[in-house]
Design a protein around this motif. Structure first.
Motif, PDB file in Angstrom:
ATOM      1  N   LYS A 510       0.832  -1.208   0.000  1.00  0.00           N
ATOM      2  CA  LYS A 510       0.000   0.000   0.000  1.00  0.00           C
ATOM      3  C   LYS A 510       0.862   1.251   0.000  1.00  0.00           C
ATOM      4  O   LYS A 510       0.581   2.229  -0.711  1.00  0.00           O
ATOM      5  CB  LYS A 510      -0.904  -0.026   1.224  1.00  0.00           C
ATOM      6  CG  LYS A 510      -1.991   1.044   1.229  1.00  0.00           C
ATOM      7  CD  LYS A 510      -2.834   0.962   2.496  1.00  0.00           C
ATOM      8  CE  LYS A 510      -3.533  -0.378   2.624  1.00  0.00           C
ATOM      9  NZ  LYS A 510      -4.411  -0.422   3.823  1.00  0.00           N
ATOM     10  N   SER A 511       1.946   1.231   0.765  1.00  0.00           N
ATOM     11  CA  SER A 511       2.839   2.392   0.811  1.00  0.00           C
ATOM     12  C   SER A 511       3.491   2.655  -0.543  1.00  0.00           C
ATOM     13  O   SER A 511       3.546   3.800  -1.010  1.00  0.00           O
ATOM     14  CB  SER A 511       3.910   2.170   1.882  1.00  0.00           C
ATOM     15  OG  SER A 511       4.888   3.194   1.843  1.00  0.00           O
ATOM     16  N   LEU A 530      -1.086  -8.177  -8.168  1.00  0.00           N
ATOM     17  CA  LEU A 530      -2.225  -9.057  -8.397  1.00  0.00           C
ATOM     18  C   LEU A 530      -1.824 -10.414  -8.965  1.00  0.00           C
ATOM     19  O   LEU A 530      -2.530 -11.406  -8.789  1.00  0.00           O
ATOM     20  CB  LEU A 530      -3.215  -8.371  -9.349  1.00  0.00           C
ATOM     21  CG  LEU A 530      -3.940  -7.144  -8.786  1.00  0.00           C
ATOM     22  CD1 LEU A 530      -4.730  -6.450  -9.877  1.00  0.00           C
ATOM     23  CD2 LEU A 530      -4.863  -7.536  -7.643  1.00  0.00           C
ATOM     24  N   SER A 531      -0.709 -10.465  -9.667  1.00  0.00           N
ATOM     25  CA  SER A 531      -0.268 -11.731 -10.260  1.00  0.00           C
ATOM     26  C   SER A 531       0.591 -12.562  -9.314  1.00  0.00           C
ATOM     27  O   SER A 531       1.025 -13.643  -9.684  1.00  0.00           O
ATOM     28  CB  SER A 531       0.519 -11.465 -11.548  1.00  0.00           C
ATOM     29  OG  SER A 531       1.678 -10.687 -11.268  1.00  0.00           O
ATOM     30  N   THR A 541      -7.478  -7.255  -1.785  1.00  0.00           N
ATOM     31  CA  THR A 541      -8.675  -6.416  -1.736  1.00  0.00           C
ATOM     32  C   THR A 541      -8.398  -5.099  -1.037  1.00  0.00           C
ATOM     33  O   THR A 541      -8.797  -4.014  -1.515  1.00  0.00           O
ATOM     34  CB  THR A 541      -9.800  -7.177  -1.035  1.00  0.00           C
ATOM     35  OG1 THR A 541     -10.013  -8.432  -1.689  1.00  0.00           O
ATOM     36  CG2 THR A 541     -11.091  -6.373  -1.046  1.00  0.00           C
ATOM     37  N   ASN A 542      -7.721  -5.136   0.105  1.00  0.00           N
ATOM     38  CA  ASN A 542      -7.462  -3.910   0.872  1.00  0.00           C
ATOM     39  C   ASN A 542      -6.542  -2.961   0.103  1.00  0.00           C
ATOM     40  O   ASN A 542      -6.771  -1.748   0.073  1.00  0.00           O
ATOM     41  CB  ASN A 542      -6.840  -4.266   2.224  1.00  0.00           C
ATOM     42  CG  ASN A 542      -7.796  -5.065   3.098  1.00  0.00           C
ATOM     43  OD1 ASN A 542      -9.014  -4.970   2.938  1.00  0.00           O
ATOM     44  ND2 ASN A 542      -7.254  -5.852   4.024  1.00  0.00           N
ATOM     45  N   VAL A 543      -5.485  -3.512  -0.527  1.00  0.00           N
ATOM     46  CA  VAL A 543      -4.550  -2.649  -1.252  1.00  0.00           C
ATOM     47  C   VAL A 543      -5.233  -2.021  -2.466  1.00  0.00           C
ATOM     48  O   VAL A 543      -5.109  -0.816  -2.728  1.00  0.00           O
ATOM     49  CB  VAL A 543      -3.311  -3.455  -1.676  1.00  0.00           C
ATOM     50  CG1 VAL A 543      -2.411  -2.611  -2.574  1.00  0.00           C
ATOM     51  CG2 VAL A 543      -2.528  -3.910  -0.455  1.00  0.00           C
ATOM     52  N   THR A 544      -5.987  -2.830  -3.218  1.00  0.00           N
ATOM     53  CA  THR A 544      -6.670  -2.298  -4.397  1.00  0.00           C
ATOM     54  C   THR A 544      -7.727  -1.276  -4.005  1.00  0.00           C
ATOM     55  O   THR A 544      -7.908  -0.253  -4.687  1.00  0.00           O
ATOM     56  CB  THR A 544      -7.316  -3.452  -5.188  1.00  0.00           C
ATOM     57  OG1 THR A 544      -6.344  -4.468  -5.424  1.00  0.00           O
ATOM     58  CG2 THR A 544      -7.851  -2.974  -6.521  1.00  0.00           C
ATOM     59  N   HIS A 548      -7.832   2.576  -5.113  1.00  0.00           N
ATOM     60  CA  HIS A 548      -9.024   3.076  -5.799  1.00  0.00           C
ATOM     61  C   HIS A 548      -9.546   4.345  -5.127  1.00  0.00           C
ATOM     62  O   HIS A 548      -9.918   5.333  -5.797  1.00  0.00           O
ATOM     63  CB  HIS A 548     -10.095   1.983  -5.815  1.00  0.00           C
ATOM     64  CG  HIS A 548     -11.324   2.347  -6.574  1.00  0.00           C
ATOM     65  ND1 HIS A 548     -12.451   2.853  -5.948  1.00  0.00           N
ATOM     66  CD2 HIS A 548     -11.620   2.305  -7.902  1.00  0.00           C
ATOM     67  CE1 HIS A 548     -13.384   3.095  -6.855  1.00  0.00           C
ATOM     68  NE2 HIS A 548     -12.904   2.769  -8.055  1.00  0.00           N
ATOM     69  N   ASP A 549      -9.565   4.361  -3.805  1.00  0.00           N
ATOM     70  CA  ASP A 549     -10.023   5.557  -3.084  1.00  0.00           C
ATOM     71  C   ASP A 549      -9.078   6.730  -3.316  1.00  0.00           C
ATOM     72  O   ASP A 549      -9.522   7.876  -3.491  1.00  0.00           O
ATOM     73  CB  ASP A 549     -10.134   5.249  -1.587  1.00  0.00           C
ATOM     74  CG  ASP A 549     -11.187   4.188  -1.307  1.00  0.00           C
ATOM     75  OD1 ASP A 549     -12.073   3.997  -2.176  1.00  0.00           O
ATOM     76  OD2 ASP A 549     -11.118   3.542  -0.242  1.00  0.00           O
ATOM     77  N   ALA A 550      -7.777   6.457  -3.319  1.00  0.00           N
ATOM     78  CA  ALA A 550      -6.809   7.540  -3.547  1.00  0.00           C
ATOM     79  C   ALA A 550      -6.946   8.115  -4.952  1.00  0.00           C
ATOM     80  O   ALA A 550      -6.822   9.329  -5.152  1.00  0.00           O
ATOM     81  CB  ALA A 550      -5.396   7.015  -3.318  1.00  0.00           C
TER      82      ALA A 550
END
Length: 1262
Positions: A510-511, A530-531, A541-544, A548-550
């Motif tokens: 995430k960072s 993802l791969s 899911t959490n990272v994506t 997406h929110d950012a």
């Protein structure tokens, strides 16, 4: 050190020595002369009179030759000659001495060549190799070795040096193998320049050939010549040399090309006569050049003459009276140079303008090197100028030993991009050149070896290489993307780590994703995450979701494709979680947690990804382990279109054909349920769809079945879809009936649908394909040698054209190694009866019965296929394709004469002469005539049957294969003549195709192409048939003949022409000389046949390798063929018959000879010939037989003197079979008396012979 500069890598390689030097802390390496080869695979260390060669990881210590006139080693360089493999075969070490000598050694210490070029000490040895020009207009630089003396500069052309060194090395190797003396090589050609107007010179650089622009040419002419100076029309080419030292500090010299001719001086060789004295002595660790005073005086007397130098004045310099230059290092692009001086400065020179453009201070005793880095392909893809050639970045590497630091600077005015703390006693090694011997031709398509910069640390024995990323040369604005690339590499390293905790992985990913600025790199990082196989779904899911929110918060600044990718991936991840809850635990374990995430975009259609996704979603439903309606509802909520779900379902159904066929009832029922459920989803079947038109929804199912090679699964899917479509159409029709007015009767409404008609055609086609595929999957008895199994589908058969089905079966016939006659019996449906008779006769065991059962099943399959394709697999069409398939395979492997023989046999089975003629013409022009003409010209050249080596060289096949080939040519031309004669009587056939396969589009069938061929010229075909017969006979019986010489000029010119053209053919009576040659040839053929039929060693060739349906040279049709040839070649056939009779009697085959006598017309001449043969037999029995009986001796005494004298004059050695029974000889004499008339001159002699034979027979019986 900053994080950016930390991307520079130092690769360490440790060199292990056999002896560790004493006093490792002492700076002993600074007093040595060190050189590293361009490939960094050989290190040379020299000091005073000693040298050591380090190759790889082991230090090799040897002893070398001893010359008496040099004092010590003053310069060393290593040259790596280029080889065709792109890597150096060997390395040449160039050693310069204080005596002025330059010597060339191999890496094993063998002296190749030595030459005295100047009497002063050698100061520097530098090499310049070929560099591929990166821009048009750049002058191509040639290879050169430059040798610097205190007041002179010697240049040796690289090409001539490369050739000389290679020749010397080969000569030394041959001398070592033969134990002979080494022949002195020729002298080297070189140029010597006397450098003037400079006080002291300590180093130099040969920049290469340059050409001034017109402005610079006029400026120099004005400065040097004044106002009245003249200017040449074209600027001259000049070699530029840059020197450093004192007075001036840096000097620029220009030598105009062509002013100085290469000099040839005497070569002083120090190569011993034996190889043992030329090799090093392994007892010492240093190469010694010490000699006694007497040897020095003797060598002084043999000192060669030194050529004078050509004076070369300085053009200009950089004057600085207090500054002394110490070294100069030329950049790889030959435009910049770094200079060190005694003030501790490093100066950057622009060689084109002759000015100093940059200076660093605080680098006393500095050592320099250059590194040119090419832009990476990944970086280029994101650049706005991606279509242009890749860029290059130049870096200057400075090693400051006083400070123990290594720095990397970007050129020309770039910042310092890296700094490393290293030892204070290291040596920076930079060769500055590539492999030797490369030019503009050999460098095509080959990457030149990158010039390496290495740092040698004597305290640890480590050799470090420096690698610099290209992005460090970019400006600060573009370094933002370089930072993103660094973050991407950090994420890749985290994903590769196996010990990463899921929480730490989520936090780190995430960072990184939020810190990356460049959209393309951010997308690459997300796809990499993802791969990854080890990342849990919750982490993904959490990272994506965070990304997406950012992106949503950034508004319009973000790219739409990246936002769409995140949204689609979130839907896929949610879909996976929902379906996972619906499936059982066993199915969950079988499906990988990252299968769904391997498809980063919804529109990705890769077969493997579709299979995994469809397997995860639908296989549980097909097996009955997951609720169908709940799964469909979940899939619809995920936002996936019904068309994509249908595609996934069909893919998993077709790919898992074996599992489907294990439980067909259950899986078919579940497939029907799934299809109905999917067709009821919103957006599946359009509401406005008219049942009388084609539905796009069901058309998608048909299209998938048409493309599939799994015919069984496709047929089941088509049957299920057909039923589902019929039910849908019926329900729609019922709803319309209910909506009609009440006064309209229901019985008057009839549903007619084009959709159902297309399903009927599709099902019929799939049934045909399934039967055909069952036949094609029959294993070949040849194994893998028969070729790969032909995969078939409706699409491939339709794309194969009207002959695609016959082509597939013909390939199967070839793989089965099926004889043409057996195929014919199968097609005539007689195979079953034949095999039944064989079963009654043969009861050899279970293996025979098993083979017979397999043959029966194969025949039944073929008949079933032919019944389903009565038009596409008609006998003529199938035989045509089989013929063409075998001749194509023969063309691939001409040594297999069996292939061409089978092709001709298939051609014979075609009943239509029109198709026969066309295929024969295509075979002849496409495959046969070229090799046939080569065989004819070869036999014409050698005048006999050529040997195997000559056949392979000129014709491409061996001698046995060529005999078989010529026999097939005879049959092919015979078929062509017969077909041409029968065309007028039989009408042209009409080719048709089955109604369901009438939509085939593709190439025409072989039969169609055959019918399009033009007619042939019969006399021309017969002319070639005659030549083929002559060639085949010459090869079969090894007869000496020049086949083309048996024809006149018209006949020769007509050969090998297009058979469809009309040529000027021979006519009228032939020249008697040619007729005589033809007669002699045919007589030799008959003689060869007679010898062959009575020769037990002349075994019959196997049926697989023979070219004609006969016993080869023993065939009974050779005599009749020779008689027919005699008639066509204007040779009297009766002469051939008489010769045949005589040869048969000569061979002892009296019974065959008696049969042949019946066809002879002129028996009187034959009787004269046989009279001599009879006399030879009696002469052998009475005079030359070692086992003579007393009766024979008495008979010889009673013979008339005339007969006795005549018998003694006979030569029995001409008989090939003198031991013939007396009864056969008696029969021969009796026939002889009958043939000769009574008024014949030798009739009385024949009577005496008859009387003598009768008496001898009686005495033998007694």
């Amino acid at each position: 050190m900053s994080g950016m500069s930390g991307s520079i890598l130092l690769h360490v390689q440790t060199l292990q020595a056999e002896e560790e030097p004493s006093g490792q802390n002492q700076p002993w390496l600074q007093d040595c002369v060190v050189s590293l080869s361009p490939c960094a695979d050989l290190l040379v260390v020299a000091r005073e009179q000693k040298a050591a060669f380090l190759s790889g990881q082991k230090l090799k210590l040897s002893h070398t030759h001893k010359e008496g006139w040099e004092k010590r080693v003053s310069a060393v360089s290593s040259l790596s000659p280029w080889s065709s493999t792109g890597r150096p075969d060997w390395t040449c070490i160039v050693v310069g001495f204080t005596s002025g000598y330059v010597r060339f050694y191999t890496e094993s210490g063998v002296l190749l060549l030595a030459q005295l070029l100047h009497v002063d000490p050698v100061l520097r040895l530098k090499c310049r190799t070929y560099e591929i020009p990166r821009h048009p207009g750049v002058t191509e630089q040639h290879e050169e070795l430059s040798i610097l003396y205190p007041v002179a500069l010697v240049t040796i052309d690289g090409f001539s040096l490369f050739q000389s060194l290679r020749a010397c090395r080969n000569q030394v190797a041959r001398a070592a193998a033969a134990g002979s003396d080494v022949v002195p090589p020729p002298p080297l050609a070189y140029k010597k320049w006397g450098l003037q107007e400079m006080d002291t010179i300590v180093d130099h650089s040969s920049v290469g050939v340059m050409t001034l622009c017109v402005f610079d040419q006029m400026k120099n002419a004005s400065i040097l010549g004044g106002f009245n100076a003249s200017v040449k029309g074209s600027p001259p080419a000049m070699s530029q040399f840059v020197t450093v030292g004192t007075g001036p500090y840096a000097g620029f010299y220009y030598a105009v090309e062509g002013n100085s001719q290469p000099l040839l001086s005497h070569v002083a060789l120090a190569v011993a006569s034996k190889l043992t004295s030329a090799l090093f002595n392994a007892a010492s660790g240093w190469l010694g050049w010490n000699k006694s005073k007497n040897e020095e005086e003797a060598a002084q007397k043999q000192k060669p003459k030194v050529e004078p130098a050509t004076p070369l004045g300085i053009r200009f310099g950089l004057p600085d009276s207090r500054r002394h230059g110490e070294s100069i290092c030329l950049s790889p692009c030959n435009t910049l140079a770094g200079v060190t001086d005694d003030f501790g400065r490093v100066t950057l020179l622009d060689l084109a303008r002759g000015i100093a453009i940059r200076m660093w201070k605080g680098y006393r005793d500095a050592q320099l090197g250059w590194l040119q880095v090419q832009e990476e392909r990944g970086d280029r893809e994101f650049s706005p100028s991606a279509s242009l050639p890749r860029r290059h970045a130049l870096f200057l590497i400075i090693y400051a030993p006083r400070r123990g630091i290594l720095e990397v600077w970007a050129m020309q005015r770039g910042p310092r991009v890296g700094a490393f703390t290293v030892g204070k006693h290291c040596r920076l090694l930079y060769a500055g050149y590539h492999l030797m011997g490369v030019n503009s031709v050999t460098s095509q398509g080959w990457q030149l070896h990158t010039q390496q910069v290495c740092l040698l640390d004597p305290t640890t024995g480590a050799l470090r290489t420096i690698n610099i990323p290209f992005h460090l040369a970019l400006s600060d604005k573009k370094n933002e993307r370089a930072r993103d690339m660094h973050l991407l590499k950090r994420l890749s390293a985290v994903l590769k780590s196996r010990d990463m905790v899921p929480d730490s992985l989520e936090r780190e990913a995430k960072s990184v994703l939020l810190e990356i600025k460049h959209p393309a790199i951010k997308k690459q990082a997300l796809e990499s995450l993802l791969s990854n196989r080890n990342a849990p779904v919750s982490c993904l899911t959490n990272v994506t979701s965070a990304l997406h929110d950012a992106l949503k918060q950034q508004g319009n600044e973000v790219e739409a494709s990246l936002l769409q990718l995140c949204s689609s991936q979130l839907k896929l991840l949610q879909l996976y979680s929902d379906i996972q809850q619906l499936q059982s635990a066993a199915d969950t374990e079988a499906c990988s947690a990252n299968v769904c995430c391997k498809t980063p975009e919804l529109h990705q259609t890769h077969l493997c990804c579709l299979f995994f996704a469809g397997n995860f979603m639908f296989w549980g439903c097909l097996c009955g382990k997951s609720p169908t309606h709940k799964v469909c509802d979940t899939l619809q909520l995920a936002g996936i279109s019904p068309q994509q779900l249908l595609s996934l379902l069909m893919n998993v159904w077709l790919q898992r054909e074996k599992e489907v066929l294990q439980k067909p009832v259950e899986t078919v029922r579940n497939l029907h349920t799934l299809l109905i459920a999917l067709s009821n989803l919103d957006g599946a079947v359009e509401e406005s769809w008219d049942p009388q038109s084609v539905s796009p929804w069901w058309q998608q199912v048909r299209f998938t079945c048409i493309q599939s090679h799994n015919a069984a699964a496709a047929l089941l899917a088509a049957l299920v879809a057909h039923r589902a479509a019929k039910a849908s159409i019926t329900s729609r029709a019922d709803s319309k009936v209910q909506q009609r007015p009440a006064n309209v009767k229901t019985s008057e409404w009839e549903a007619v649908s084009l959709e159902l008609e297309q399903w009927v055609v599709c099902v019929r086609q799939l049934e045909d394909v399934l039967v055909l595929q069952a036949l094609l999957l029959v294993p070949s008895p040849l194994g893998t040698a028969g070729g790969a199994v032909v995969q078939c589908s409706i699409k491939t058969l339709q794309e194969g054209g009207r002959g695609g089905i016959a082509d597939s079966v013909s390939k199967w016939v070839f793989r089965q190694n099926m004889a043409p006659e057996r195929l014919k019996k199968m097609l005539q449906r007689k195979e079953t009866q034949g095999t039944g008779d064989q079963k009654e006769k043969k009861e050899d065991g279970e293996e025979t019965e098993k083979c017979q059962e397999e043959a029966d099943r194969t025949a039944e399959l073929l008949l079933a296929v032919c019944q389903r394709f009565p038009d596409s697999l008609s006998p003529d069409l199938l035989f045509s394709h089989c013929c063409w398939e075998y001749v194509v395979q023969w063309n691939k492997d001409p040594e297999e004469g069996r292939y061409l023989f089978f092709a001709v046999e298939h051609l014979k089975l075609i009943t239509s002469p029109h198709i026969q003629l066309g295929i024969s013409t295509m075979m002849w022009s496409t495959f046969i005539v070229k090799r046939f003409s080569a065989a004819a010209f070869l036999m014409e050249k050698v005048g006999k049957a050529p040997k195997d080596r000559l056949c392979r060289r000129d014709v491409g096949i061996g001698d046995k294969a060529m005999t078989s080939f010529l026999g097939c040519c005879v049959q092919l031309l015979q078929i062509l003549m017969e077909a041409d004669s029968a065309m007028e009587e039989i009408p042209t056939p009409e080719l048709s195709v089955e109604e369901v396969w009438s939509g085939a589009e593709g190439p025409a069938s072989i039969a169609e192409l055959a019918l399009e061929q033009r007619g042939v010229h019969y006399p021309l075909v017969q002319h070639h048939w005659l030549l083929a017969l002559l060639l085949h006979a010459a090869m079969s019986f090894s007869v000496k003949v020049k086949p083309l010489s048996l024809f006149d000029s018209k006949g020769k010119n007509a050969f090998f022409r297009d058979l469809t053209t009309i040529q000027l053919m021979p006519s009228g009576d032939m020249d008697p000389g040619l007729v005589s040659l033809r007669q002699e040839f045919l007589l030799r053929v008959l003689t060869g046949w007679v010898q062959a039929i009575d020769d037990p060693s002349c075994s019959s060739p196997a049926p697989a390798s023979t070219s004609l349906p006969s016993d080869g040279p023993k065939a009974d049709w050779w005599p009749s063929l020779c008689m027919d040839l005699g008639s066509l070649l204007q040779v009297n056939p009766d002469i051939l018959r008489r010769h045949l009779v005589c040869e048969l009697y000569n061979q002892g085959l009296d019974l065959r000879a008696e049969e042949a006598i019946l066809q002879v017309e002129d028996k009187e001449v034959l009787g004269s010939h046989l009279l001599v043969l009879t006399g030879q037999r009696l002469s052998y029995s009475l005079l030359h037989n070692q086992n003579q009986t007393q009766a024979a001796m008495e008979l010889l005494a009673r013979l008339p003197p005339t007969l006795c004298t005549w018998l003694k004059a006979m030569d029995p050695s001409e008989l090939r079979c003198p031991l013939v029974s007396l009864s056969k000889t008696t029969r021969l004499v009796s026939r002889l008396v009958e043939m000769l008339p009574e008024n014949h001159a030798q009739y009385s002699l024949a009577l005496h012979l008859l009387e003598a034979v009768d008496v001898l027979s009686l005495s033998t019986e007694d």
